[in-house]
Design an enzyme around this catalytic site. Structure first.
Site, PDB file in Angstrom:
ATOM      1  N   ASP A  49       0.811  -1.221   0.000  1.00 62.21           N
ATOM      2  CA  ASP A  49       0.000   0.000   0.000  1.00 62.21           C
ATOM      3  C   ASP A  49       0.842   1.268   0.000  1.00 62.21           C
ATOM      4  OD1 ASP A  49      -2.918  -0.966   1.972  1.00 62.21           O
ATOM      5  OD2 ASP A  49      -2.237  -1.445  -0.050  1.00 62.21           O
TER       6      ASP A  49
ATOM      7  N   SER B  29     -35.979   4.228 -32.199  1.00 59.96           N
ATOM      8  CA  SER B  29     -35.575   2.920 -32.694  1.00 59.96           C
ATOM      9  C   SER B  29     -35.884   2.864 -34.195  1.00 59.96           C
ATOM     10  CB  SER B  29     -36.376   1.881 -31.928  1.00 59.96           C
ATOM     11  OG  SER B  29     -35.989   0.625 -32.345  1.00 59.96           O
ATOM     12  N   LEU B  30     -35.685   1.708 -34.822  1.00 58.97           N
ATOM     13  CA  LEU B  30     -35.988   1.597 -36.252  1.00 58.97           C
ATOM     14  C   LEU B  30     -37.038   0.526 -36.479  1.00 58.97           C
ATOM     15  CD1 LEU B  30     -32.399   1.638 -37.807  1.00 58.97           C
ATOM     16  CD2 LEU B  30     -34.134   3.402 -38.073  1.00 58.97           C
TER      17      LEU B  30
ATOM     18  N   LYS C 108     -26.126  -2.648 -40.372  1.00 64.27           N
ATOM     19  CA  LYS C 108     -26.679  -2.372 -39.038  1.00 64.27           C
ATOM     20  C   LYS C 108     -25.769  -3.087 -38.034  1.00 64.27           C
ATOM     21  CE  LYS C 108     -31.034  -2.390 -36.531  1.00 64.27           C
ATOM     22  NZ  LYS C 108     -30.615  -2.959 -35.264  1.00 64.27           N
TER      23      LYS C 108
ATOM     24  N   LYS D 274     -33.754  -6.696 -41.489  1.00 60.14           N
ATOM     25  CA  LYS D 274     -33.102  -7.621 -40.546  1.00 60.14           C
ATOM     26  C   LYS D 274     -32.737  -8.927 -41.252  1.00 60.14           C
ATOM     27  CE  LYS D 274     -32.727  -7.135 -36.535  1.00 60.14           C
ATOM     28  NZ  LYS D 274     -33.294  -6.729 -35.299  1.00 60.14           N
TER      29      LYS D 274
ATOM     30  N   CYS E  99      -4.284 -38.539 -35.384  1.00 58.55           N
ATOM     31  CA  CYS E  99      -3.002 -39.231 -35.242  1.00 58.55           C
ATOM     32  C   CYS E  99      -2.795 -39.771 -33.829  1.00 58.55           C
ATOM     33  CB  CYS E  99      -1.856 -38.297 -35.608  1.00 58.55           C
ATOM     34  SG  CYS E  99      -1.652 -36.961 -34.428  1.00 58.55           S
TER      35      CYS E  99
ATOM     36  N   CYS F 108      -3.186 -30.212 -31.534  1.00 60.57           N
ATOM     37  CA  CYS F 108      -2.398 -31.384 -31.887  1.00 60.57           C
ATOM     38  C   CYS F 108      -1.089 -30.813 -32.394  1.00 60.57           C
ATOM     39  CB  CYS F 108      -3.081 -32.183 -32.993  1.00 60.57           C
ATOM     40  SG  CYS F 108      -1.974 -33.402 -33.703  1.00 60.57           S
TER      41      CYS F 108
ATOM     42  N   CYS G  79       0.642 -34.836 -38.533  1.00 59.36           N
ATOM     43  CA  CYS G  79      -0.728 -35.308 -38.309  1.00 59.36           C
ATOM     44  C   CYS G  79      -1.500 -35.269 -39.644  1.00 59.36           C
ATOM     45  CB  CYS G  79      -1.404 -34.420 -37.271  1.00 59.36           C
ATOM     46  SG  CYS G  79      -3.172 -34.682 -37.186  1.00 59.36           S
TER      47      CYS G  79
HETATM   48  S1  IVH Z   1     -29.734   4.856 -37.935  1.00 62.36           S
HETATM   49  C1  IVH Z   1     -33.472   7.095 -35.875  1.00 62.36           C
HETATM   50  N1  IVH Z   1     -27.823   3.253 -38.676  1.00 62.36           N
HETATM   51  O1  IVH Z   1     -30.069   0.149 -34.514  1.00 62.36           O
HETATM   52  C2  IVH Z   1     -32.537   6.006 -35.888  1.00 62.36           C
HETATM   53  N2  IVH Z   1     -28.936   2.769 -36.623  1.00 62.36           N
HETATM   54  O2  IVH Z   1     -32.753  -0.875 -34.081  1.00 62.36           O
HETATM   55  C3  IVH Z   1     -31.226   6.337 -36.454  1.00 62.36           C
HETATM   56  N3  IVH Z   1     -28.011   0.828 -35.433  1.00 62.36           N
HETATM   57  O3  IVH Z   1     -31.093   2.662 -32.320  1.00 62.36           O
HETATM   58  C4  IVH Z   1     -30.416   5.140 -36.413  1.00 62.36           C
HETATM   59  N4  IVH Z   1     -26.448   0.343 -36.890  1.00 62.36           N
HETATM   60  O4  IVH Z   1     -28.590   2.007 -32.315  1.00 62.36           O
HETATM   61  C5  IVH Z   1     -28.753   3.511 -37.739  1.00 62.36           C
HETATM   62  N5  IVH Z   1     -26.061   1.977 -39.432  1.00 62.36           N
HETATM   63  C6  IVH Z   1     -26.992   2.222 -38.509  1.00 62.36           C
HETATM   64  C7  IVH Z   1     -27.123   1.420 -37.350  1.00 62.36           C
HETATM   65  C8  IVH Z   1     -28.118   1.732 -36.434  1.00 62.36           C
HETATM   66  C9  IVH Z   1     -27.001   0.008 -35.726  1.00 62.36           C
HETATM   67  C10 IVH Z   1     -28.851   0.727 -34.217  1.00 62.36           C
HETATM   68  C11 IVH Z   1     -29.137   2.061 -33.579  1.00 62.36           C
HETATM   69  C12 IVH Z   1     -30.640   2.099 -33.497  1.00 62.36           C
HETATM   70  C13 IVH Z   1     -31.008   0.664 -33.596  1.00 62.36           C
HETATM   71  C14 IVH Z   1     -32.409   0.457 -34.083  1.00 62.36           C
END
Ligand code: IVH
Length: 679
Positions: free
Chosen positions: A33, A84-85, A116, A322, A419, A434, A439
């Protein structure tokens, strides 16, 4: 003077960081310490004298962090909530998205398309050119303040030249390499813990979880150690009149400011081009060094966003396509090990047949023994199997529905399945190996790699034939391939070989001697040295004789080769057997020189950045690319300002054509025309 002080401060911080980690994380301090206190006091004194050198990550500023802080401060997203998307799962969803935009009477628009990233969203605020705050998404309105942790991500700029108040949004992730490294460290730590009778650390199930677990660490030392990284994809100005042109323009600005943007983006002018871009980006998936779970399609023209508006959850100007994934349950019939070309053991699962994403699946990967033990599975159990895109199916856990059938703990193999030599685990490693260089299975894998297209490109050697030649004792090490001509008579008398096929094989072997240096390097199968690093090495050092004599420090100086790669290169060329192989390859006349340097200074394409679009008849894309490389050209993936030539074949991408001036376009019909004109 201040430089010395800065260095001294940095050294002290590093030392104290390390001791803190030992003390707070490992419960295992290496010093008394009193020594700790002395160093800490020295740092405090220096920072008092030079307050401009204090950073928020100095151990003097972070003491509280070690006092079991329980959570991060919750704060509001200032400029706009983080939405979100909406997800799209098929082409129909994308067409529908496109139609909704057209319905709003938006004309002459384009799309910005990019991978993404499968990580965690982050929003970082900058004021007066300084990083002032980083918030997680939280519920979209209120996130958690993780500024101190974001500070530990090397690639995120802490200062930028733009003085406007902005928020930059992106995704924090962990590369596949770092993810493996983290789990490997945990496994090693668990071995220690087992001895001490301590509870083992759980392994992270995937890079996303590892990134999430890391970003929410109350101790930012861990963040630094685990090498988080980030891509950025959205820029917001506090002054709402700014940044309203196109996504493409904003991304260019982000790049100029020092943020990492994803290089695999595309601009599409209509929905058909969107579909094409989705296919192209999907094809890249397996080659990326990070996980992506889809593709984001955004309207490029930001001034139209207001017209389209948002729902409570997501904007109507963007959508996330997705990747399909499917998880099914099946019976694990057998667990069996296989040997790779480095001798590493991979465990595989033999499964009761199921269909995943339209194809039959009977085998899946189980990685290594720790993975199997971590999942607590054994032969006879019912397991969950996942398939995502092209990736090999993977067992991801025990069935949630059925009880565990086999209560016995699974035990790893002790001997090589090929082997029978005893399997070894190297100090500091987790995988079994290995180590018998003779082998048979290992040899087979080495040969499969050596003859492959991206390596020596030897056609006419199937796995069966390699096995046969190996069993006959003709090929024991890679250089023996160049002695196969001595067996021509025997080959001609063999079942299934005709004069033509034997001649083709032998001439393909002969031609392979002229492969470029990057291919030769790749063919050697040096650990951690893939196609790209081989290319970087070849371009930079130009001669295998130079590369084999490089020193560790010389390699490390280069940004392209980190500790792992540099160490691996050095280790490879130190090995006696490898030295022998290199010598023999030279004697057999294999090219050791990067062709650009001896042939192509006068070539039209020498040192020119090129991008190929469309099909060029008479050769595969890889072959065409290699030909350009041998001319000294630098192939790139996207149209940028400094692109010198767009090489246009049949059915090129209009999007690329539209983005470049006519004088930079070179049309090529087939490989012969290319060779005649430029070769
Ligand atoms: S555009 C208004 N671009 O995906 C939203 N998001 O499922 C603008 N994400 O919250 C986001 N790669 O955290 C965008 N190339 C990308 C992305 C991306 C990952 C994430 C982002 C978003 C989430 C939605």
């Amino acid at each position: 003077m201040t430089k010395n002080i800065e260095e001294k401060i940095e050294k002290l911080r590093k030392k104290i960081d390390k001791w803190n980690e030992e003390y707070y994380l490992d419960d295992n301090p290496s010093i008394d310490d009193a020594i700790y206190d002395k160093a800490m006091n020295e740092l405090i004194d220096l920072e008092k004298k030079y307050p401009n050198l204090i950073t928020i990550n100095s151990p003097t500023q972070k003491v509280g962090i070690f006092l079991k802080k329980t959570s991060f401060k919750k704060e509001e997203h200032n400029i706009e909530p983080m939405l979100s998307l909406k997800n799209a799962f098929n082409e129909g969803d994308i067409f529908h998205f496109d139609e909704q935009i057209k319905k709003e009477n938006i004309k002459d628009f384009s799309y910005y398309i990019e991978p993404k990233i499968d990580g965690l969203s982050i929003s970082i605020s900058y004021k007066n050119g300084k990083l002032v705050r980083a918030l997680t998404r939280g519920d979209g309105k209120i996130g958690e303040n993780v500024t101190q942790n974001i500070y530990e991500i090397k690639s995120i700029p802490k200062e930028i030249f733009l003085k406007d108040e902005i928020e930059v949004r992106g995704e924090v992730y962990i590369s596949l390499e770092s993810f493996e490294e983290i789990n490997k460290k945990r496994i090693l730590k668990n071995k220690e813990y087992e001895k001490k009778g301590r509870k083992p650390l759980e392994l992270f199930a995937n890079p996303r979880n590892a990134a999430a677990g890391t970003l929410r660490q109350l101790n930012s030392y861990i963040v630094r150690e685990r090498k988080l990284d980030a891509f950025f994809f959205f820029l917001l100005f506090k002054d709402k009149t700014k940044g309203k042109e196109t996504q493409e323009k904003n991304m260019n600005l982000l790049k100029k400011l020092g943020f990492t943007i994803n290089s695999h983006f595309r601009i599409a002018n209509n929905v058909n081009e969107v579909m094409k871009s989705i296919k192209e980006i999907s094809n890249l998936r397996d080659d990326l060094n990070y996980e992506i779970d889809g593709i984001v399609i955004k309207l490029n023209e930001i001034f139209n966003y207001e017209k389209l508006g948002v729902t409570s959850k997501f904007p109507k100007w963007a959508i996330a396509y997705k990747f399909p994934t499917e998880i099914k349950e099946t019976k694990l019939l057998k667990i069996f090990p296989t040997i790779g070309r480095t001798g590493r053991v991979t465990y595989n699962a033999q499964l009761e047949k199921i269909t995943l994403l339209g194809s039959n699946v009977q085998k899946a990967t189980l990685h290594n023994a720790n993975y199997i033990k971590g999942l607590n599975i054994n032969e006879g159990d019912y397991v969950l199997v996942k398939k995502a895109g092209d990736i090999i199916p993977k067992v991801i856990g025990l069935s949630l529905e059925k009880f565990k059938v086999n209560k016995e703990e699974w035990k790893e193999a002790k001997n090589c399945p090929s082997c029978n030599s005893e399997l070894k685990i190297f100090e500091g490693e987790v995988d079994q190996y290995c180590i018998n260089i003779n082998c048979p299975d290992r040899i087979l894998e080495i040969f499969i790699h050596f003859v492959s297209k991206k390596a020596m490109n030897i056609e006419g050697l199937s796995i069966k034939q390699i096995e046969k030649f190996r069993d006959l004792g003709w090929i024991k090490k890679i250089t023996d391939i160049y002695n196969l001509e001595n067996h021509k008579e025997e080959l001609l008398n063999m079942d299934g070989y005709k004069e033509k096929s034997v001649n083709n094989l032998l001439s393909s072997i002969e031609n392979s001697k002229n492969q470029n240096l990057n291919n030769v390097l790749f063919s050697l199968g040096i650990r951690h040295i893939g196609e790209k690093t081989s290319f970087d090495l070849a371009r930079k050092y130009k001669d295998l004789e130079i590369i084999r004599n490089l020193k560790y420090d010389e390699l490390l100086k280069d940004d392209d080769f980190g500790e792992v790669k540099s160490g691996s290169i050095i280790k490879f060329f130190e090995n006696k057997e490898n030295i022998e192989i290199i010598k023999e390859l030279k004697e057999k006349g294999i090219n050791f020189i990067y062709k650009e340097s001896i042939l192509n200074r006068n070539n039209f394409f020498y040192n020119k950045k090129i991008l190929i679009t469309g099909t060029i008849q008479g050769a595969t894309r890889i072959e065409i690319k290699n030909l350009f490389i041998s001319y000294g050209a630098i192939p790139v993936n996207t149209v940028t300002k400094d692109l010198d030539y767009l090489i246009v074949g049949e059915n090129p991408s209009n999007n690329k054509l539209n983005k470049i001036s006519k004088d930079k376009i070179i049309e090529i019909i087939d490989i012969n025309q290319l060779k005649q004109k430029y070769g």
